[in-house]
Design a protein around this motif. Structure first.
Motif, PDB file in Angstrom:
ATOM      1  N   HIS A   1     -13.965 -13.149  23.753  1.00 58.36           N
ATOM      2  CA  HIS A   1     -13.931 -14.113  24.860  1.00 58.36           C
ATOM      3  C   HIS A   1     -13.684 -13.475  26.231  1.00 58.36           C
ATOM      4  N   GLY A   2     -13.409 -12.194  26.280  1.00 57.67           N
ATOM      5  CA  GLY A   2     -13.240 -11.512  27.556  1.00 57.67           C
ATOM      6  C   GLY A   2     -12.088 -12.070  28.369  1.00 57.67           C
ATOM      7  N   GLU A   3     -12.344 -12.367  29.659  1.00 55.78           N
ATOM      8  CA  GLU A   3     -11.301 -12.832  30.554  1.00 55.78           C
ATOM      9  C   GLU A   3     -10.780 -14.225  30.191  1.00 55.78           C
ATOM     10  N   ASP A   4     -11.501 -14.953  29.374  1.00 58.72           N
ATOM     11  CA  ASP A   4     -11.054 -16.297  28.964  1.00 58.72           C
ATOM     12  C   ASP A   4     -10.079 -16.253  27.792  1.00 58.72           C
ATOM     13  N   ALA A   5      -9.833 -15.067  27.259  1.00 63.34           N
ATOM     14  CA  ALA A   5      -9.016 -14.960  26.042  1.00 63.34           C
ATOM     15  C   ALA A   5      -7.606 -15.504  26.245  1.00 63.34           C
ATOM     16  N   LEU A   6      -6.984 -15.206  27.382  1.00 63.61           N
ATOM     17  CA  LEU A   6      -5.613 -15.661  27.606  1.00 63.61           C
ATOM     18  C   LEU A   6      -5.538 -17.182  27.681  1.00 63.61           C
ATOM     19  N   SER A   7      -6.491 -17.825  28.363  1.00 61.82           N
ATOM     20  CA  SER A   7      -6.490 -19.292  28.453  1.00 61.82           C
ATOM     21  C   SER A   7      -6.662 -19.922  27.081  1.00 61.82           C
ATOM     22  N   ILE A   8      -7.540 -19.347  26.272  1.00 65.32           N
ATOM     23  CA  ILE A   8      -7.775 -19.884  24.930  1.00 65.32           C
ATOM     24  C   ILE A   8      -6.533 -19.706  24.065  1.00 65.32           C
ATOM     25  N   ALA A   9      -5.875 -18.547  24.181  1.00 66.73           N
ATOM     26  CA  ALA A   9      -4.652 -18.316  23.412  1.00 66.73           C
ATOM     27  C   ALA A   9      -3.566 -19.308  23.799  1.00 66.73           C
ATOM     28  N   LEU A  10      -3.411 -19.555  25.094  1.00 68.95           N
ATOM     29  CA  LEU A  10      -2.424 -20.531  25.560  1.00 68.95           C
ATOM     30  C   LEU A  10      -2.744 -21.930  25.046  1.00 68.95           C
ATOM     31  N   ALA A  11      -4.035 -22.277  25.013  1.00 67.16           N
ATOM     32  CA  ALA A  11      -4.442 -23.600  24.530  1.00 67.16           C
ATOM     33  C   ALA A  11      -4.055 -23.791  23.069  1.00 67.16           C
ATOM     34  N   TYR A  12      -4.261 -22.757  22.259  1.00 72.74           N
ATOM     35  CA  TYR A  12      -3.884 -22.841  20.847  1.00 72.74           C
ATOM     36  C   TYR A  12      -2.387 -23.077  20.694  1.00 72.74           C
ATOM     37  N   PHE A  13      -1.576 -22.315  21.428  1.00 79.96           N
ATOM     38  CA  PHE A  13      -0.131 -22.399  21.263  1.00 79.96           C
ATOM     39  C   PHE A  13       0.454 -23.673  21.871  1.00 79.96           C
ATOM     40  N   THR A  14      -0.266 -24.305  22.772  1.00 83.02           N
ATOM     41  CA  THR A  14       0.210 -25.572  23.338  1.00 83.02           C
ATOM     42  C   THR A  14       0.398 -26.628  22.257  1.00 83.02           C
ATOM     43  N   LEU A  15      -0.419 -26.557  21.210  1.00 87.09           N
ATOM     44  CA  LEU A  15      -0.346 -27.550  20.134  1.00 87.09           C
ATOM     45  C   LEU A  15       0.979 -27.503  19.377  1.00 87.09           C
ATOM     46  N   VAL A  16       1.717 -26.397  19.519  1.00 84.39           N
ATOM     47  CA  VAL A  16       3.023 -26.304  18.860  1.00 84.39           C
ATOM     48  C   VAL A  16       3.965 -27.394  19.375  1.00 84.39           C
ATOM     49  N   GLY A  17       3.704 -27.890  20.593  1.00 89.87           N
ATOM     50  CA  GLY A  17       4.538 -28.954  21.140  1.00 89.87           C
ATOM     51  C   GLY A  17       4.594 -30.193  20.276  1.00 89.87           C
ATOM     52  N   LEU A  18       3.539 -30.424  19.490  1.00 87.84           N
ATOM     53  CA  LEU A  18       3.527 -31.590  18.597  1.00 87.84           C
ATOM     54  C   LEU A  18       4.557 -31.442  17.484  1.00 87.84           C
ATOM     55  N   TRP A  19       4.832 -30.209  17.100  1.00 84.36           N
ATOM     56  CA  TRP A  19       5.872 -29.954  16.098  1.00 84.36           C
ATOM     57  C   TRP A  19       7.231 -30.374  16.660  1.00 84.36           C
ATOM     58  N   GLY A  20       7.457 -30.082  17.949  1.00 88.22           N
ATOM     59  CA  GLY A  20       8.696 -30.516  18.578  1.00 88.22           C
ATOM     60  C   GLY A  20       8.831 -32.027  18.585  1.00 88.22           C
ATOM     61  N   SER A  21       7.700 -32.724  18.797  1.00 88.95           N
ATOM     62  CA  SER A  21       7.730 -34.189  18.776  1.00 88.95           C
ATOM     63  C   SER A  21       8.202 -34.720  17.430  1.00 88.95           C
ATOM     64  N   LEU A  22       7.777 -34.070  16.360  1.00 89.69           N
ATOM     65  CA  LEU A  22       8.205 -34.491  15.022  1.00 89.69           C
ATOM     66  C   LEU A  22       9.718 -34.435  14.889  1.00 89.69           C
ATOM     67  N   HIS A  23      10.320 -33.377  15.397  1.00 89.17           N
ATOM     68  CA  HIS A  23      11.765 -33.224  15.260  1.00 89.17           C
ATOM     69  C   HIS A  23      12.530 -34.208  16.146  1.00 89.17           C
ATOM     70  N   PHE A  24      12.000 -34.512  17.321  1.00 92.45           N
ATOM     71  CA  PHE A  24      12.637 -35.541  18.143  1.00 92.45           C
ATOM     72  C   PHE A  24      12.587 -36.901  17.438  1.00 92.45           C
ATOM     73  N   TRP A  25      11.470 -37.195  16.803  1.00 90.41           N
ATOM     74  CA  TRP A  25      11.350 -38.463  16.074  1.00 90.41           C
ATOM     75  C   TRP A  25      12.338 -38.509  14.908  1.00 90.41           C
ATOM     76  N   LEU A  26      12.469 -37.404  14.167  1.00 89.94           N
ATOM     77  CA  LEU A  26      13.414 -37.350  13.049  1.00 89.94           C
ATOM     78  C   LEU A  26      14.853 -37.479  13.541  1.00 89.94           C
ATOM     79  N   CYS A  27      15.153 -36.868  14.674  1.00 81.92           N
ATOM     80  CA  CYS A  27      16.491 -36.982  15.247  1.00 81.92           C
ATOM     81  C   CYS A  27      16.783 -38.436  15.625  1.00 81.92           C
TER      82      CYS A  27
END
Length: 358
Positions: free
Chosen positions: A317-343
């Protein structure tokens, strides 16, 4: 600022009574916010210089992720626990003062770094110095404010994060331009300053709104505030990913406004909840445990893993690699939502049991 007067809160976090804050709370909160502002400024100022550092030292994104992430966060998080223990036993005011001196000196010495290793060591020193600020500050605020008013108080404290981020980026950009560390850094600094404004100002407003909203919802029960925290990422994540993948800067900034508004929404309410549930004699330590998880995993492993993924994606992906990597890791935020709901579910069950006299 070192009295421990709120013992009832720990055993009854959803008490219906709402006493006012202690005398002097405005001065204490203002001073603590300024301390956090300086802490965040010293933490973030290096980020605006990363493109130039990468070019000068020939570093990879993985190395930058290590320099800006795990090297700082590992010591920031782990040293937070023993320093927090000292805060629970001794003067929290002096813990904060000593911390300010240490991380300020380490940041100043970073300007003399001759290469990657020396800068790495100094960043570790900054992390150790900053480790004492937040746990002691959180414990002091918990003493000054009753449970139903802590989220907004913590949100005001977190304003220091937004202000410090803006000062760090602006200061870093101005210093780089004035001293011409690299002429190319100016072109990176201008959009960096703009992005800092978007995230800093909107993030500060968002933190205050979230803190006030959490306090209002918590008057019915703390579970409602936690469920609010769980819902926010489902709104913000699509905008953030779209901004990362946008074709031009203007579109990206417009898309980042909503995520920027919510950038700090979770910190104040989450810290307030920890302080409400923790026993009085363990408030600083409880805060340090939370900050350990937040910084060791989020600030520490986050940049490192993003850098690793970016390097892996670069051949394709060349220069777009960092943006794509950040986009993938942004989805981890949904895991945090699960724990807030359980709390929230656990707090709802606790409230129901209390009403039934169980």
């Amino acid at each position: 600022m070192n009295s421990q007067t709120d013992s009832k809160d720990a055993s009854d976090p959803v008490s219906s009574s709402t006493p006012g804050p202690l005398a002097g709370y405005r001065t204490a909160l203002t001073l603590l916010m300024l301390a956090y502002t300086l802490s965040m400024c010293d933490r973030m100022i290096l980020s605006i210089l990363f493109p130039d550092i990468k070019a000068e030292f020939g570093l990879t994104d993985t190395q930058l992720g290590f320099l800006g992430g795990i090297s700082f966060a590992l010591f920031y998080a782990t040293m937070g626990l023993p320093i927090a223990r000292l805060s629970d036993q001794y003067s929290r005011k002096w813990i904060i003062i000593i911390s300010l001196v240490v991380f300020s000196l380490m940041t100043a010495f970073s300007g003399l770094a001759a290469g990657f290793i020396s800068l790495l060591i100094l960043r570790i020193g900054v992390g150790i110095g900053e480790a004492g600020v937040n746990p002691a500050s959180h414990s002091i605020i918990a003493d000054y404010f009753p449970p139903q008013r802590r989220a907004f108080a913590m949100a005001i404290l977190m304003l220091g994060g937004s202000l410090g981020m803006m000062l760090g980026f602006v200061g870093g950009g101005l210093i780089a331009e004035a001293y011409s560390w690299r002429i190319a850094l100016v072109s990176v600094g201008v959009p960096g300053l703009l992005m800092a404004g978007v995230f800093g100002i909107s993030g500060a407003i968002g933190a205050l709104v979230a803190g006030r909203w959490f306090d209002r919802l918590s008057s019915r029960g703390f579970q409602y505030g936690m469920w609010m925290l769980a819902l926010v990422p489902f709104v913000t994540i699509p905008f953030f990913i779209a901004g990362l993948l946008a074709e031009n800067l203007v579109t990206a900034i417009l898309l980042f406004i909503i995520p920027g508004f919510a950038a700090n929404y979770v910190i104040g309410p989450a810290i307030a909840m920890v302080q409400t549930l923790a026993p009085v004699q363990m408030r600083a330590v409880s805060s340090a445990i939370k900050m350990l998880c937040l910084n060791l995993i989020g600030m520490g492993l986050g940049p490192l893993l993003v850098g690793l993924l970016s390097d892996l994606l670069t051949p394709k992906h060349g220069e777009d690699a960092l943006s794509i990597a950040l986009a993938y890791f942004t989805l981890v935020g949904l895991w945090g939502s699960l724990h807030f709901w359980l709390c929230g579910r656990a707090l709802a069950k606790q409230q129901a049991n209390r009403k039934q006299g169980i």
